[in-house]
Write a protein that holds these residues in place. Structure first.
Motif, PDB file in Angstrom:
ATOM      1  N   VAL A  34       9.424  45.011  60.347  1.00  0.00           N
ATOM      2  CA  VAL A  34      10.344  44.944  61.494  1.00  0.00           C
ATOM      3  C   VAL A  34      11.382  43.843  61.301  1.00  0.00           C
ATOM      4  CG1 VAL A  34       8.798  45.973  63.219  1.00  0.00           C
ATOM      5  CG2 VAL A  34       8.652  43.521  62.754  1.00  0.00           C
ATOM      6  N   LYS A  40       6.601  40.562  66.037  1.00  0.00           N
ATOM      7  CA  LYS A  40       5.973  40.306  64.732  1.00  0.00           C
ATOM      8  C   LYS A  40       6.851  39.398  63.868  1.00  0.00           C
ATOM      9  CE  LYS A  40       5.155  43.998  62.099  1.00  0.00           C
ATOM     10  NZ  LYS A  40       4.422  45.196  61.677  1.00  0.00           N
ATOM     11  N   SER A  90       0.837  48.020  61.912  1.00  0.00           N
ATOM     12  CA  SER A  90       0.438  48.579  63.201  1.00  0.00           C
ATOM     13  C   SER A  90      -0.976  49.146  63.043  1.00  0.00           C
ATOM     14  CB  SER A  90       1.450  49.665  63.572  1.00  0.00           C
ATOM     15  OG  SER A  90       0.817  50.756  64.127  1.00  0.00           O
ATOM     16  N   LYS A  93      -1.863  52.414  61.208  1.00  0.00           N
ATOM     17  CA  LYS A  93      -1.660  52.616  59.766  1.00  0.00           C
ATOM     18  C   LYS A  93      -2.900  52.345  58.916  1.00  0.00           C
ATOM     19  CE  LYS A  93       3.245  52.093  60.336  1.00  0.00           C
ATOM     20  NZ  LYS A  93       4.393  51.222  60.425  1.00  0.00           N
ATOM     21  N   PHE A 191       8.608  53.681  58.706  1.00  0.00           N
ATOM     22  CA  PHE A 191       9.440  53.072  59.746  1.00  0.00           C
ATOM     23  C   PHE A 191      10.898  52.913  59.287  1.00  0.00           C
ATOM     24  CE2 PHE A 191      10.481  49.060  62.224  1.00  0.00           C
ATOM     25  CZ  PHE A 191      10.509  49.670  63.467  1.00  0.00           C
TER      26      PHE A 191
HETATM   27  C1  LMR Z   1       6.298  51.979  63.328  1.00  0.00           C
HETATM   28  O1  LMR Z   1       6.111  52.407  62.180  1.00  0.00           O
HETATM   29  O2  LMR Z   1       6.898  52.621  64.198  1.00  0.00           O
HETATM   30  C2  LMR Z   1       5.771  50.602  63.671  1.00  0.00           C
HETATM   31  O3  LMR Z   1       4.462  50.501  63.226  1.00  0.00           O
HETATM   32  C3  LMR Z   1       6.611  49.536  63.053  1.00  0.00           C
HETATM   33  C4  LMR Z   1       6.089  48.166  63.369  1.00  0.00           C
HETATM   34  O4  LMR Z   1       5.561  47.510  62.478  1.00  0.00           O
HETATM   35  O5  LMR Z   1       6.224  47.777  64.540  1.00  0.00           O
END
Ligand code: LMR
Length: 328
Positions: A34, A40, A90, A93, A191
């Motif tokens: 991000v 984060k 996140s 994942k 992402f």
């Molecule tokens: C996403 O892939 O949408 C989120 O996990 C990205 C993140 O790290 O906030």
């Protein structure tokens, strides 16, 4: 031995002695996907600041934001290879590694972030931090981002409005099932690719927090955002067990202390950004807020909730019950 060679040997011995006395600091690469101006991103930068102040010369933290070092498809593998020492993916994942953490993706499980926090800090949440041990990973703690909303190229009032539309999701089968439950088409994508996919209309929508919708500028290419609060997007901060356990005890405990303080800092930012970024999105005039009536929201709940049963076997009924209890 001549005086000259003796002097040279003495000088060399001294130089070698000095260089081994001044050991290079331990490098700690912290990679994330991000922007800096997110919970984060701010947490990682705060952690670096504290470590610079408290472990100067002993540990050097290098923060790599915005998928600069590794994207979300690669960061866990990179950690297992020792190419990065700290990441905070996140919770959605980790499917490849553990079924339990999928609980966080169940739609309409938590009423709000306070409930998420109670569950994470409770017995079950804390036990899950150790669920990656067999893969050589240490869970160091949770970090909040917030509740997810659904953005789209058309206004979504009821689940029927999403029928046949393509939505980007994170790499989670629970999230795939959630969109399939409303007859939409889930598309698992990293992402870093989401903005372009939305801009080029390769997909119709996506789900994310106000912070990510704002910092990634999704709102500029998504004319409608439905405030669903249907799920949570939080993080698990992880490190490589070999790296972590190999640190001198005092360094490890200082790092953990700095990290815990940074999480508190990051969680405060998450709470602030949640409302600030939402306000900024709609102040831009580029996207329209869709607020659901209770009856409309109930339709989403009814349509998506069967996903719980689908994953109850993998996640565990007791864990789901504990999460539900955290709502009270
Ligand atoms: C996403 O892939 O949408 C989120 O996990 C990205 C993140 O790290 O906030």
């Amino acid at each position: 031995m001549t005086f000259r060679t003796r002097a040279l040997t003495a000088a060399l011995t001294l130089a070698l002695g000095i260089s081994s006395a001044i050991a290079a600091p331990i490098e700690l690469k912290f990679s994330h996907v991000v922007a800096d101006n997110t919970p984060k991103g701010q947490m990682a930068n705060h952690f670096k600041k504290l470590v610079d102040e408290r472990l100067k010369g002993q540990v050097e933290v290098k923060v790599y934001p915005s998928s600069q070092l590794f994207g979300d498809g690669k960061e866990l593998e990179a950690m297992l290879l020792g190419d990065v020492q700290m990441i905070a993916p996140s919770l959605s994942k980790f499917q490849k590694y553990t079924d339990q953490l999928q609980i966080f993706d169940l739609p309409f499980l938590f009423n709000d972030m306070a409930a998420v926090d109670r569950f994470q800090q409770g017995k079950e949440g804390q036990a899950m931090l150790g669920s990656l041990e067999k893969y050589g990973l240490v869970g160091l703690g949770y970090l909040h981002n917030g509740m997810k909303q659904i953005s789209a190229s058309n206004p979504l009032k009821t689940p029927a409005d999403a029928k046949g539309k393509k939505f980007r999701i994170q790499t989670s089968d629970v999230l795939a099932a959630q969109f399939e439950a409303i007859h939409a088409v889930p598309v698992k994508k990293p992402f870093a690719e989401v903005f372009t996919l939305l801009q080029t209309k390769a997909i119709d929508g996506q789900e994310n927090t106000w912070s990510n919708i704002y910092s990634q500028k999704f709102f500029e290419v998504q004319p409608y955002i439905t405030e669903t609060n249907h799920g949570v997007l939080d993080y698990l901060i992880v490190t490589n067990a070999e790296f972590w356990n190999g640190l001198p005890d005092n360094v490890r405990s200082e790092l953990k202390k700095a990290l815990d303080e940074s999480v508190t800092f990051g969680n405060k930012i998450a709470a602030e950004k949640d409302s600030e970024d939402k306000t900024a999105i709609f102040a831009s005039g580029k996207s329209q807020l869709i607020t659901l009536t209770d009856a409309e929201r109930n339709q989403w709940v009814e349509a998506m909730k069967p996903v719980w049963k689908q994953f109850e076997g993998a996640i565990g009924k007791e864990l789901i019950d504990a999460a539900v209890a955290a709502n009270q």
